[in-house]
Design an enzyme around this catalytic site. Structure first.
Site, mmCIF file in Angstrom:
data_model
loop_
_atom_site.group_PDB
_atom_site.id
_atom_site.type_symbol
_atom_site.label_atom_id
_atom_site.label_comp_id
_atom_site.label_asym_id
_atom_site.label_seq_id
_atom_site.Cartn_x
_atom_site.Cartn_y
_atom_site.Cartn_z
ATOM 1 N N TYR A 122 1.077 -1.030 -0.104
ATOM 2 C CA TYR A 122 0.067 0.368 0.165
ATOM 3 C C TYR A 122 0.667 1.478 0.486
ATOM 4 C CZ TYR A 122 -3.772 -2.761 1.234
ATOM 5 O OH TYR A 122 -4.940 -4.396 1.404
ATOM 6 N N TYR A 161 -0.291 -10.036 -0.107
ATOM 7 C CA TYR A 161 0.656 -9.391 0.592
ATOM 8 C C TYR A 161 0.676 -10.374 2.686
ATOM 9 C CZ TYR A 161 -2.810 -6.694 2.350
ATOM 10 O OH TYR A 161 -4.090 -6.172 2.621
ATOM 11 N N ARG A 194 -2.409 -12.299 2.366
ATOM 12 C CA ARG A 194 -4.116 -12.054 2.236
ATOM 13 C C ARG A 194 -4.265 -12.081 0.645
ATOM 14 N NH1 ARG A 194 -8.044 -8.177 2.907
ATOM 15 N NH2 ARG A 194 -8.730 -10.467 3.081
ATOM 16 N N HIS A 200 -7.262 -8.582 -3.379
ATOM 17 C CA HIS A 200 -8.386 -7.973 -3.417
ATOM 18 C C HIS A 200 -8.436 -5.682 -3.386
ATOM 19 C CE1 HIS A 200 -5.837 -7.710 0.539
ATOM 20 N NE2 HIS A 200 -6.855 -6.652 1.077
ATOM 21 N N HIS A 234 -10.308 -2.840 -1.596
ATOM 22 C CA HIS A 234 -11.566 -2.140 -0.576
ATOM 23 C C HIS A 234 -12.097 -1.390 -1.334
ATOM 24 C CE1 HIS A 234 -9.167 -3.535 2.549
ATOM 25 N NE2 HIS A 234 -8.012 -3.676 2.259
#
Length: 237
Positions: A107, A146, A156, A159, A161
């Site tokens: 991120y 990640y 994870r 995906h 959000h």
């Protein structure tokens, strides 16, 4: 003419994630310890601010920055879908905000200390509005997986959000979109907090040839139902 008020059918408990899930470690520390209190909303909370593209500009292509310095690295994809209520009525002019990791699984945030590389041409967030028929569409890159330290060797799945706004700050719902065929889905405690398999699968986008642009990008469709028995699972913590 008087306003028509539509009732709705409440969803079953196993179709929405619980506030506390033992396999999802951080819920143990942040889930409510006392019974929830229902607070009445005032006019300000339910009707303002007015979310419009004029006040909150859209970012329909996350793969390029405003300064045009360069394009994001990774697999370009097109994501689109429709926001509806449980009876298929469209939700027009809703503000849809998205955020995600880059193609390397990191991120663009100071709190992310994963040693994967940052992409200087990818901010990892965007905003679109639904049209009169509840449709939305944006361009991005497929996010990478990640590690997240919930348990040994925890990763994870890919995906994106979603944050969905109605007419005011109190009308906000949050969920995640996953990708079909991801081998990490059966292992992911967050995805599997939803006990009902059919409801859980409503979090997985589908490949869409109509959204796919020839020789440019694959398309994925992610429809969102905001309430009722067929509602898309939403985050409560």
């Amino acid at each position: 003419m008087s306003e028509v008020v539509h009732g709705y059918r409440r969803s079953r408990a196993d179709t929405q994630p619980p506030l506390n899930s033992p396999t999802y470690g951080s819920t143990r520390a942040r889930h409510p310890q006392q019974p929830l209190l229902e607070l009445p909303h005032t006019l300000t909370e339910t009707s303002s601010p007015v979310f419009t593209p004029a006040r909150y500009p859209e970012t329909v292509d996350l793969t390029v920055l405003e300064n045009g310095a360069g394009e994001a690295m990774g697999e370009r994809i097109i994501v689109g879908g429709r926001l509806t209520d449980e009876d298929g009525r469209p939700i027009p002019h809703a503000m849809v905000e998205v955020w995600q990791a880059n193609a390397a699984g990191r991120y663009n945030h100071e709190g992310d200390d994963h040693d994967a590389p940052l992409d200087p041409n990818f901010r990892g967030m965007g905003r679109v509005f639904t049209d009169e028929n509840g449709f939305y569409r944006y361009v991005t890159i497929r996010p990478g997986a990640y590690p997240w330290r919930n348990h040994h060797n925890a990763w994870r799945p890919n995906h994106i959000h979603y944050s969905l706004f109605g007419h005011g700050f109190a009308q906000r719902m949050i969920t995640q979109m996953y990708f079909p065929g991801d081998p990490l889905l059966p292992l992911d405690p967050i995805f599997n907090t939803v006990a009902d398999e059919a409801a859980r699968n409503r979090l997985v986008a589908t490949f869409d040839l109509e959204l796919t642009r020839p020789e440019w990008a694959l398309g994925f469709r992610f429809d969102i139902v905001l309430r009722g028995r067929e509602a898309t699972p939403m985050e409560n913590t």
